[in-house]
Design a protein around this motif. Structure first.
Motif, mmCIF file in Angstrom:
data_model
loop_
_atom_site.group_PDB
_atom_site.id
_atom_site.type_symbol
_atom_site.label_atom_id
_atom_site.label_comp_id
_atom_site.label_asym_id
_atom_site.label_seq_id
_atom_site.Cartn_x
_atom_site.Cartn_y
_atom_site.Cartn_z
ATOM 1 N N ARG A 347 1.072 6.907 -147.312
ATOM 2 C CA ARG A 347 0.333 5.909 -148.088
ATOM 3 C C ARG A 347 0.577 4.500 -147.550
ATOM 4 O O ARG A 347 -0.333 3.679 -147.521
ATOM 5 C CB ARG A 347 0.734 5.986 -149.561
ATOM 6 N N THR A 348 1.813 4.252 -147.111
ATOM 7 C CA THR A 348 2.109 2.937 -146.528
ATOM 8 C C THR A 348 1.317 2.713 -145.250
ATOM 9 O O THR A 348 0.788 1.619 -145.013
ATOM 10 C CB THR A 348 3.614 2.821 -146.254
ATOM 11 N N VAL A 349 1.216 3.754 -144.433
ATOM 12 C CA VAL A 349 0.461 3.639 -143.184
ATOM 13 C C VAL A 349 -1.016 3.394 -143.476
ATOM 14 O O VAL A 349 -1.662 2.537 -142.851
ATOM 15 C CB VAL A 349 0.659 4.902 -142.327
ATOM 16 N N LEU A 350 -1.582 4.139 -144.418
ATOM 17 C CA LEU A 350 -2.981 3.937 -144.772
ATOM 18 C C LEU A 350 -3.211 2.525 -145.317
ATOM 19 O O LEU A 350 -4.248 1.900 -145.058
ATOM 20 C CB LEU A 350 -3.421 4.978 -145.794
ATOM 21 N N GLN A 351 -2.236 2.024 -146.055
ATOM 22 C CA GLN A 351 -2.337 0.648 -146.554
ATOM 23 C C GLN A 351 -2.326 -0.342 -145.400
ATOM 24 O O GLN A 351 -3.112 -1.300 -145.383
ATOM 25 C CB GLN A 351 -1.188 0.367 -147.515
ATOM 26 N N GLN A 352 -1.448 -0.122 -144.421
ATOM 27 C CA GLN A 352 -1.392 -1.021 -143.266
ATOM 28 C C GLN A 352 -2.702 -0.995 -142.484
ATOM 29 O O GLN A 352 -3.202 -2.051 -142.069
ATOM 30 C CB GLN A 352 -0.230 -0.612 -142.357
ATOM 31 N N THR A 354 -5.683 -0.218 -143.652
ATOM 32 C CA THR A 354 -6.722 -0.853 -144.471
ATOM 33 C C THR A 354 -6.628 -2.363 -144.419
ATOM 34 O O THR A 354 -7.633 -3.066 -144.206
ATOM 35 C CB THR A 354 -6.613 -0.366 -145.917
ATOM 36 N N GLN A 355 -5.424 -2.892 -144.621
ATOM 37 C CA GLN A 355 -5.255 -4.343 -144.629
ATOM 38 C C GLN A 355 -5.571 -4.938 -143.263
ATOM 39 O O GLN A 355 -6.257 -5.967 -143.169
ATOM 40 C CB GLN A 355 -3.825 -4.683 -145.055
ATOM 41 N N SER A 356 -5.092 -4.300 -142.197
ATOM 42 C CA SER A 356 -5.354 -4.834 -140.860
ATOM 43 C C SER A 356 -6.834 -4.769 -140.527
ATOM 44 O O SER A 356 -7.388 -5.696 -139.919
ATOM 45 C CB SER A 356 -4.545 -4.045 -139.817
ATOM 46 N N TRP A 357 -7.489 -3.678 -140.922
ATOM 47 C CA TRP A 357 -8.913 -3.547 -140.640
ATOM 48 C C TRP A 357 -9.720 -4.606 -141.388
ATOM 49 O O TRP A 357 -10.643 -5.211 -140.834
ATOM 50 C CB TRP A 357 -9.391 -2.153 -141.017
ATOM 51 N N ASN A 358 -9.363 -4.845 -142.659
ATOM 52 C CA ASN A 358 -10.072 -5.868 -143.429
ATOM 53 C C ASN A 358 -9.862 -7.263 -142.841
ATOM 54 O O ASN A 358 -10.787 -8.082 -142.809
ATOM 55 C CB ASN A 358 -9.611 -5.833 -144.886
ATOM 56 N N GLN A 359 -8.656 -7.517 -142.379
ATOM 57 C CA GLN A 359 -8.398 -8.805 -141.730
ATOM 58 C C GLN A 359 -9.208 -8.944 -140.447
ATOM 59 O O GLN A 359 -9.715 -10.026 -140.137
ATOM 60 C CB GLN A 359 -6.904 -8.943 -141.426
ATOM 61 N N LEU A 360 -9.357 -7.849 -139.717
ATOM 62 C CA LEU A 360 -10.145 -7.879 -138.489
ATOM 63 C C LEU A 360 -11.613 -8.167 -138.799
ATOM 64 O O LEU A 360 -12.249 -9.003 -138.129
ATOM 65 C CB LEU A 360 -10.001 -6.544 -137.762
ATOM 66 N N TYR A 420 -7.871 -11.722 -132.873
ATOM 67 C CA TYR A 420 -7.134 -10.982 -131.846
ATOM 68 C C TYR A 420 -5.847 -10.389 -132.417
ATOM 69 O O TYR A 420 -5.510 -9.225 -132.151
ATOM 70 C CB TYR A 420 -6.812 -11.900 -130.674
ATOM 71 N N VAL A 421 -5.132 -11.164 -133.219
ATOM 72 C CA VAL A 421 -3.894 -10.661 -133.822
ATOM 73 C C VAL A 421 -4.203 -9.532 -134.802
ATOM 74 O O VAL A 421 -3.455 -8.547 -134.892
ATOM 75 C CB VAL A 421 -3.139 -11.814 -134.512
ATOM 76 N N ALA A 422 -5.295 -9.632 -135.543
ATOM 77 C CA ALA A 422 -5.677 -8.565 -136.459
ATOM 78 C C ALA A 422 -6.002 -7.289 -135.704
ATOM 79 O O ALA A 422 -5.656 -6.179 -136.140
ATOM 80 C CB ALA A 422 -6.871 -9.006 -137.307
ATOM 81 N N ALA A 423 -6.676 -7.406 -134.558
ATOM 82 C CA ALA A 423 -6.966 -6.224 -133.743
ATOM 83 C C ALA A 423 -5.677 -5.565 -133.271
ATOM 84 O O ALA A 423 -5.549 -4.329 -133.291
ATOM 85 C CB ALA A 423 -7.840 -6.613 -132.553
ATOM 86 N N ALA A 424 -4.708 -6.369 -132.863
ATOM 87 C CA ALA A 424 -3.415 -5.812 -132.448
ATOM 88 C C ALA A 424 -2.707 -5.146 -133.618
ATOM 89 O O ALA A 424 -2.034 -4.119 -133.448
ATOM 90 C CB ALA A 424 -2.541 -6.910 -131.849
ATOM 91 N N SER A 425 -2.844 -5.692 -134.816
ATOM 92 C CA SER A 425 -2.230 -5.084 -136.002
ATOM 93 C C SER A 425 -2.854 -3.732 -136.306
ATOM 94 O O SER A 425 -2.150 -2.790 -136.702
ATOM 95 C CB SER A 425 -2.382 -6.022 -137.198
ATOM 96 N N VAL A 426 -4.166 -3.614 -136.147
ATOM 97 C CA VAL A 426 -4.820 -2.322 -136.341
ATOM 98 C C VAL A 426 -4.268 -1.299 -135.359
ATOM 99 O O VAL A 426 -3.945 -0.159 -135.723
ATOM 100 C CB VAL A 426 -6.348 -2.457 -136.196
ATOM 101 N N LEU A 427 -4.140 -1.685 -134.095
ATOM 102 C CA LEU A 427 -3.616 -0.774 -133.078
ATOM 103 C C LEU A 427 -2.171 -0.394 -133.367
ATOM 104 O O LEU A 427 -1.764 0.755 -133.140
ATOM 105 C CB LEU A 427 -3.733 -1.416 -131.697
#
Length: 508
Positions: A347-352, A354-360, A420-427
């Motif tokens: 659940r924590t991973v899915l949250q990460q 989701t949040q990173s994707w929304n920021q992107l 760019y930082v949000a894309a790196a967070s998604v990865l």
């Protein structure tokens, strides 16, 4: 802190200078260069690799339970007995009696069957090692994420400093123009004061921008190991990003290092449950010993006796006050906690993700909005200056238009950095922010190489394997085998420098 690193950080503070000039190497630096430098020398990553190599040794230590032990012992004894004089007169005994002896022994012990205890310990050690490899992946992703953010921060702050410098230059010219127009009576002292106030504010903001750039440069030096020079634009990460968030969820569920580490932790605790239950099983071992003994002085080999023993030992635990049963219950509950934490981590991973994707998504939308904002603000500023020349606008209108233009340019720079930082967070949340995907041409650290070398090392004996098979297959309950997980194949082509734009043809 070493003197060399302290010097680099100090250089990062003072290299900005009053004019924002930045010392640059002969060639421009790319993000791939920065990541390669950190991948090779970052101390956090290096320490985690050493920790993993230390963890590999637990496998050898666990397997030593199947291996024989051989020990050599020696002992020399001297005795002296003194009889009182009164006893001598009554009993006729000697006053002093002396004696000496020496023994040397060689003992050998070989476990034949441990009831599954050693097999469970080996399985737990293997699962711990696989968990450690995932932790190493997590630390690698964190370090690369820090490098990406530091790289983007420096480029953002360099551009922000340039914008602030242009703003000061424009306002300086505006103040000179206001003074000239005041001298001929076209404007009032109020207009001049407004220009002076805006210039002073712009100079203050310039100092703040220089300080911010110095901080970003120090963060870069801490992550990469050297000061930034002339940084090339960030290369595209599109080749690693999935087209949809659902695919990002799927990849993260399979390859996120934190989730996989927790799954391996559950495997290890499950093996320890089997190990605790194996404490109820008997053990079988063979032992032998060879002992020589005789007088130490005078040494005479013919006076030494030799004793050889060989025995097989079966040990059956019967009662230990409930200690084994308590340990079994404790191991079961620890395994339950690890199993439940898998879902917590998922659940924590899915949250990460989701949040990173929304920021992107938000950052990408903001890039388009700020681009339009800059275009419109630039037209408005130019029009306001022209209208001022014919008396349709005041000095304050011009100053406000310039401020809106600079704010729009700063917002655009920040939006690009955030995207760019949000894309790196998604990865990172997906488990793809790794050196093998970003810099595949650089030598890659193999966490399994050290483990493979320990498979057969000092202490290994040829009969170890059949004993291991017996210990694992005859165990009741069965000992769970550790299961490794597949690794996502590297994704080409890695970080590529941005394409060089062809120069526009010059008119003849």
């Amino acid at each position: 802190m070493s003197k060399s690193l302290r010097g680099r950080l100090v250089a990062a503070i003072f290299s900005v200078g009053a004019a924002g000039a930045i010392a640059a190497p002969a060639a421009a630096e790319t993000l791939a260069d920065a990541i390669a430098m950190a991948y090779e020398s970052n101390p956090t990553l290096q320490a985690q690799r050493a920790t993993q190599r230390a963890l590999d040794e637990t496998f050898v230590q666990a397997r030593s339970g199947w291996r024989p032990t051989l020990s050599l012992s020696g002992q020399a004894t001297y005795t002296e007995s003194r009889t009182p004089a009164e006893a001598l007169s009554r009993l006729g005994q000697r006053t002093i009696e002396e004696g000496n002896s020496a023994t040397a022994g060689l003992s050998f012990s070989q476990p034949i069957w441990t009831g599954g205890r050693v097999a469970a310990a080996v399985s737990a050690a293997q699962s711990d090692i696989m968990q450690g490899r995932e932790n190493l992946r997590r630390i690698e992703s964190q370090v690369i994420g820090q490098v990406v953010q530091a790289y983007a921060d420096v480029r953002r702050d360099q551009e922000a400093l340039r914008i602030r410098q242009e703003n000061v230059a424009v306002l300086q010219r505006q103040l000179e123009e206001s003074n000239a127009r005041f001298e001929v009576g076209e404007i009032t002292r109020t207009d001049v004061a407004q220009s002076q106030a805006r210039l002073a504010a712009a100079q203050s903001q310039l100092q703040v921008a220089e300080a911010q750039l110095g901080n970003s440069r120090s963060n870069y030096a801490a992550a990469v190991g050297r000061n930034p020079g002339t940084l090339e634009p960030e290369p595209s990460l599109a080749f690693l990003l999935p087209p949809t968030v659902d695919e990002a969820f799927t990849v993260a569920d399979s390859f996120n290092p934190q989730l996989r580490a927790q799954q391996f932790a559950e495997q290890a605790s499950r093996a320890r449950v089997a190990g605790a239950r194996a404490e109820r099983m008997p053990t079988v071992s063979v032992n032998s010993g060879l002992v020589f003994g005789g007088p130490a002085e005078p040494f005479d080999r013919d006076l030494y006796a030799r004793e050889f023993t060989a025995r097989a030992t079966v040990t059956v635990p019967l009662f230990n006050g409930g200690l084994t049963t308590s340990r079994i219950r404790q191991s079961i509950e620890r395994n339950n906690a690890d199993r439940i934490n898998i879902e917590t981590q998922r659940r924590t991973v899915l949250q990460q993700v989701t949040q990173s994707w929304n920021q992107l998504i938000a950052a990408r939308a903001n890039i388009g909005s700020t681009a339009e904002q800059v275009r419109a603000a630039r037209i408005a500023a130019e029009g306001t200056r022209q209208e001022q020349q014919v008396g349709l606008r005041t000095t304050l209108d011009v100053l406000n238009a310039e401020q809106e233009l600079r704010n729009a340019e700063l917002s655009q720079v920040s939006a690009r950095r955030d995207e760019y930082v949000a894309a790196a967070s998604v990865l990172s949340a997906m488990g793809r922010l790794e050196a093998r995907n970003l810099i595949p041409t650089e030598p890659q650290y193999d966490a399994k190489a050290n483990f493979r070398k320990l498979r057969i090392t000092w202490g290994w004996v040829p009969w170890e394997e059949p004993i291991a098979i017996i210990d694992r297959t005859v165990a009741v309950p069965p000992i769970p085998q550790p299961k490794d997980k597949p690794v996502e194949a590297p994704i080409a082509p890695g970080l590529q420098p941005p394409p060089v734009k062809a120069a526009a043809p010059q008119p003849r």
